[in-house]
Design an enzyme around this catalytic site. Structure first.
Site, short mmCIF file in Angstrom:
data_model
loop_
_atom_site.label_atom_id
_atom_site.label_comp_id
_atom_site.label_asym_id
_atom_site.label_seq_id
_atom_site.Cartn_x
_atom_site.Cartn_y
_atom_site.Cartn_z
N GLU A 188 0.23 3.59 1.85
CA GLU A 188 0.36 3.98 3.26
C GLU A 188 1.78 3.72 3.78
OE1 GLU A 188 -2.01 5.28 5.79
OE2 GLU A 188 -2.64 6.00 3.85
N THR A 238 0.80 -1.23 0.00
CA THR A 238 0.00 0.00 0.00
C THR A 238 0.83 1.28 0.00
OG1 THR A 238 -1.42 1.32 1.45
CG2 THR A 238 -0.18 -0.41 2.51
N TYR A 282 -1.68 -0.02 10.99
CA TYR A 282 -1.95 -0.69 9.70
C TYR A 282 -0.72 -0.63 8.81
CZ TYR A 282 -3.67 -1.03 4.86
OH TYR A 282 -3.82 -1.34 3.53
N LYS A 301 1.69 -3.60 7.41
CA LYS A 301 1.90 -3.80 5.97
C LYS A 301 3.38 -3.67 5.59
CE LYS A 301 -2.24 -4.43 3.97
NZ LYS A 301 -2.57 -5.44 2.94
P1 NDP Z 1 -11.50 -4.63 1.96
O1 NDP Z 1 -11.44 -4.15 3.35
O2 NDP Z 1 -12.67 -4.27 1.08
O3 NDP Z 1 -11.37 -6.22 1.93
C1 NDP Z 1 -10.52 -6.90 2.80
C2 NDP Z 1 -10.77 -8.38 2.67
O4 NDP Z 1 -9.94 -9.07 3.62
C3 NDP Z 1 -12.21 -8.82 2.98
O5 NDP Z 1 -12.55 -9.90 2.16
C4 NDP Z 1 -12.10 -9.26 4.42
O6 NDP Z 1 -13.11 -10.17 4.82
C5 NDP Z 1 -10.75 -9.94 4.39
N1 NDP Z 1 -10.15 -10.13 5.70
C6 NDP Z 1 -10.06 -9.26 6.72
N2 NDP Z 1 -9.44 -9.82 7.77
C7 NDP Z 1 -9.14 -11.09 7.41
C8 NDP Z 1 -8.53 -12.17 8.06
N3 NDP Z 1 -8.09 -12.09 9.31
N4 NDP Z 1 -8.40 -13.34 7.38
C9 NDP Z 1 -8.86 -13.46 6.11
N5 NDP Z 1 -9.45 -12.46 5.44
C10 NDP Z 1 -9.58 -11.29 6.09
O7 NDP Z 1 -10.15 -4.15 1.25
P2 NDP Z 1 -9.86 -3.81 -0.29
O8 NDP Z 1 -10.51 -4.81 -1.14
O9 NDP Z 1 -10.09 -2.37 -0.50
O10 NDP Z 1 -8.28 -4.00 -0.34
C11 NDP Z 1 -7.69 -5.26 -0.62
C12 NDP Z 1 -6.29 -5.31 -0.05
O11 NDP Z 1 -5.50 -4.28 -0.62
C13 NDP Z 1 -6.19 -5.11 1.46
O12 NDP Z 1 -5.14 -5.90 1.92
C14 NDP Z 1 -5.85 -3.64 1.61
O13 NDP Z 1 -5.16 -3.43 2.82
C15 NDP Z 1 -4.97 -3.43 0.39
N6 NDP Z 1 -4.96 -2.11 -0.19
C16 NDP Z 1 -6.13 -1.49 -0.52
C17 NDP Z 1 -6.12 -0.27 -1.16
C18 NDP Z 1 -7.39 0.43 -1.53
O14 NDP Z 1 -7.32 1.63 -1.79
N7 NDP Z 1 -8.52 -0.25 -1.62
C19 NDP Z 1 -4.84 0.39 -1.51
C20 NDP Z 1 -3.67 -0.38 -1.14
C21 NDP Z 1 -3.75 -1.59 -0.52
P3 NDP Z 1 -14.58 -9.67 5.32
O15 NDP Z 1 -15.35 -9.32 4.07
O16 NDP Z 1 -15.10 -10.85 6.03
O17 NDP Z 1 -14.35 -8.47 6.19
P1 GDR Z 2 -6.95 5.67 3.71
O1 GDR Z 2 -8.49 5.77 3.30
O2 GDR Z 2 -6.72 5.95 5.12
O3 GDR Z 2 -6.20 6.51 2.70
O4 GDR Z 2 -6.66 4.12 3.48
P2 GDR Z 2 -9.73 6.53 3.94
O5 GDR Z 2 -10.72 6.65 2.86
O6 GDR Z 2 -10.15 5.89 5.22
O7 GDR Z 2 -9.12 7.97 4.30
C1 GDR Z 2 -8.63 8.85 3.31
C2 GDR Z 2 -8.38 10.22 3.93
O8 GDR Z 2 -9.63 10.83 4.25
C3 GDR Z 2 -9.53 11.42 5.54
N1 GDR Z 2 -10.87 11.53 6.14
C4 GDR Z 2 -11.67 10.52 6.49
N2 GDR Z 2 -11.51 9.18 6.37
C5 GDR Z 2 -12.53 8.38 6.78
N3 GDR Z 2 -12.43 7.05 6.63
N4 GDR Z 2 -13.67 8.89 7.33
C6 GDR Z 2 -13.86 10.24 7.49
O9 GDR Z 2 -14.89 10.68 7.97
C7 GDR Z 2 -12.81 11.09 7.03
N5 GDR Z 2 -12.67 12.44 6.98
C8 GDR Z 2 -11.49 12.69 6.44
C9 GDR Z 2 -8.60 10.48 6.30
O10 GDR Z 2 -8.08 11.14 7.46
C10 GDR Z 2 -7.56 10.19 5.21
O11 GDR Z 2 -6.60 11.20 5.18
C11 GDR Z 2 -7.14 3.43 2.32
C12 GDR Z 2 -7.40 1.97 2.72
O12 GDR Z 2 -8.03 1.32 1.64
C13 GDR Z 2 -6.09 1.25 3.02
O13 GDR Z 2 -6.36 -0.14 3.20
C14 GDR Z 2 -5.14 1.45 1.83
O14 GDR Z 2 -3.92 0.81 2.12
C15 GDR Z 2 -4.94 2.92 1.56
O15 GDR Z 2 -6.20 3.51 1.28
C16 GDR Z 2 -4.03 3.17 0.36
#
Ligand code: NDP
Ligand code: GDR
Length: 356
Positions: free
Chosen positions: A136, A134, A158, A162
């Site tokens: 992050e 990520t 987190y 990671k």
């Molecule tokens: P989601 O939160 O939508 O999905 C996470 C998935 O992981 C879900 O299927 C969840 O299951 C499962 N999960 C959580 N905990 C466990 C566990 N202990 N064992 C097995 N499975 C588990 O995330 P995204 O699809 O958005 O992201 C996918 C991956 O990419 C994640 O690892 C995230 O950290 C990473 N990532 C995401 C980004 C983004 O912007 N979306 C950017 C960079 C990295 P359940 O549905 O049951 O909760």
């Molecule tokens: P992020 O996503 O932390 O970048 O992680 P999120 O959408 O939670 O936050 C993005 C930014 O928005 C600001 N923010 C808020 N965020 C949330 N959730 N709720 C609020 O009300 C709010 N107001 C402002 C946050 O402070 C932050 O700066 C996501 C996840 O998908 C991670 O798993 C992944 O690794 C990174 O993106 C890349």
């Protein structure tokens, strides 16, 4: 040619759903790991479900968890995958401050358990591995745009978890010859994004306010900057990373950054509302220019103990080596999310007059 078999950890999440669809369309047999839960957690993949009793089932689910090593070994042994995509994680940054130990267990040690399962089952020479790393990881990095060469500086439990997962993936590649790669993905969103991430929280609120179900949207830091792309583009990038002959680490990003404030303005703009701002800090208010109605309020509950202020990625290496580039613009992403949430909410209310 026999079909390839993929195992997706985190199949029920946003990316798991898009990746399953992509791989099935490419002719893969897809197995997914889903967690046992007391209520349904497969909404994002229900459209892909196939009755396990049918012939030629190409999509199968297994119960499991990244915190359960014996389970991972058994599933890996049963499935005998050609490719494993580790998308499973406690993926919410703010939640990780409240559940740091669990986050480390699933996101950091979970990755190790999966790599060990491959080694124990002796599939490390035949199976490729993708780790969902990520942006992050860059956290407080002062360099922008951020590339594969930018030093990491995690800013949350987190991101720290990671970071371990990133390096253990690199280590298994170097120590044991795994075809193991990290995709360092910047934020990517979609109509299937979890409801508590800021983009989806905003687009749901826009729909709810527009339809009269909600008065206000409460947010934290409006000035954080993110490089937001569409999940559909990013799962294509994941697949290309795994197909690359040599395992490596790649940034996937759009190369554009926007503030949360801009996302809010754009999203309300999609329903014809122009947001104006007044006040500062926690007293800042966003209101509808036409009606003067206050629509956005700051709630300090959503501020994080340590924030990542600026993410902006440089996807040059992925473009050159993989031919990958995002195709969906920021504007298109916001419109698709708002339209989808309008539709969802209308459907829930049984109304078909708008966005029918
Ligand atoms: P989601 O939160 O939508 O999905 C996470 C998935 O992981 C879900 O299927 C969840 O299951 C499962 N999960 C959580 N905990 C466990 C566990 N202990 N064992 C097995 N499975 C588990 O995330 P995204 O699809 O958005 O992201 C996918 C991956 O990419 C994640 O690892 C995230 O950290 C990473 N990532 C995401 C980004 C983004 O912007 N979306 C950017 C960079 C990295 P359940 O549905 O049951 O909760
Ligand atoms: P992020 O996503 O932390 O970048 O992680 P999120 O959408 O939670 O936050 C993005 C930014 O928005 C600001 N923010 C808020 N965020 C949330 N959730 N709720 C609020 O009300 C709010 N107001 C402002 C946050 O402070 C932050 O700066 C996501 C996840 O998908 C991670 O798993 C992944 O690794 C990174 O993106 C890349």
């Amino acid at each position: 040619m026999t079909a390839k078999t993929a195992l997706i950890i985190g199949v029920t999440g946003q990316d798991g759903a898009y990746l399953s669809e992509l791989l099935l369309n490419k002719g893969y047999i897809v197995h997914g790991l889903k967690r046992r839960s007391s209520s349904f957690n497969t909404a994002r993949i229900d459209h892909l479900y196939q009755d396990p009793h049918d012939d030629d089932v190409r999509f199968r689910l297994h119960f499991g968890d990244l915190t359960d090593a014996t389970n991972l070994c058994r599933v890996v042994q049963e499935v005998q995958p050609d490719e494993i995509y580790n998308l499973g994680a406690q993926s919410h940054v703010q939640v990780s401050f409240e559940t740091p130990e669990y986050t480390a267990n699933s996101d950091a040690l979970g990755t190790l358990r999966l790599l060990e399962a491959m080694r124990i089952m002796k599939i490390e020479k035949t199976c490729r591995f993708y780790q969902a790393s990520t942006s992050e990881l860059f956290g407080k990095s002062v360099e922008a745009p951020q590339s594969e060469k930018t030093p990491f500086y995690p800013r949350s439990p987190y991101a720290a978890a990671k970071l371990y997962a990133y390096w253990i993936t690199v280590n298994y590649r170097e120590a044991y010859g795994f075809h193991a790669s990290n995709g360092i993905l910047f934020n990517h969103e979609s109509p299937m994004r979890g409801e508590t991430f800021v983009t989806r929280k905003i687009t749901r609120a826009v729909a709810a306010i527009e339809l009269g179900f909600q008065d206000k949207l409460r947010l934290g830091n409006l000035d954080a900057k993110r490089d937001w792309g569409h999940a559909r583009d990013y799962v294509e990038g994941m697949w290309r990373i795994v197909q690359h002959e040599t395992p490596d680490d790649f940034v996937l990003a759009t190369g554009e950054t926007h503030t949360v404030r801009e996302f809010v303005e754009k999203a309300f703009g999609n329903v014809g509302k122009e947001i104006e701002w007044s006040g500062a800090g926690v007293d800042e208010i966003g209101y509808d220019r036409k009606s003067g109605k206050e629509l956005i309020e700051i709630d300090p509950r959503y501020f994080r103990p340590t924030e990542v202020e600026l993410l902006l990625g440089n996807p040059e290496k992925a473009r050159e080596a993989l031919g990958w580039k995002h195709t969906i613009s920021f504007e298109e992403l916001v419109s698709e999310m708002v339209e989808s949430d309008m539709r969802n909410m209308m459907r829930e209310e049984g109304r078909n007059d708008l966005y029918g």
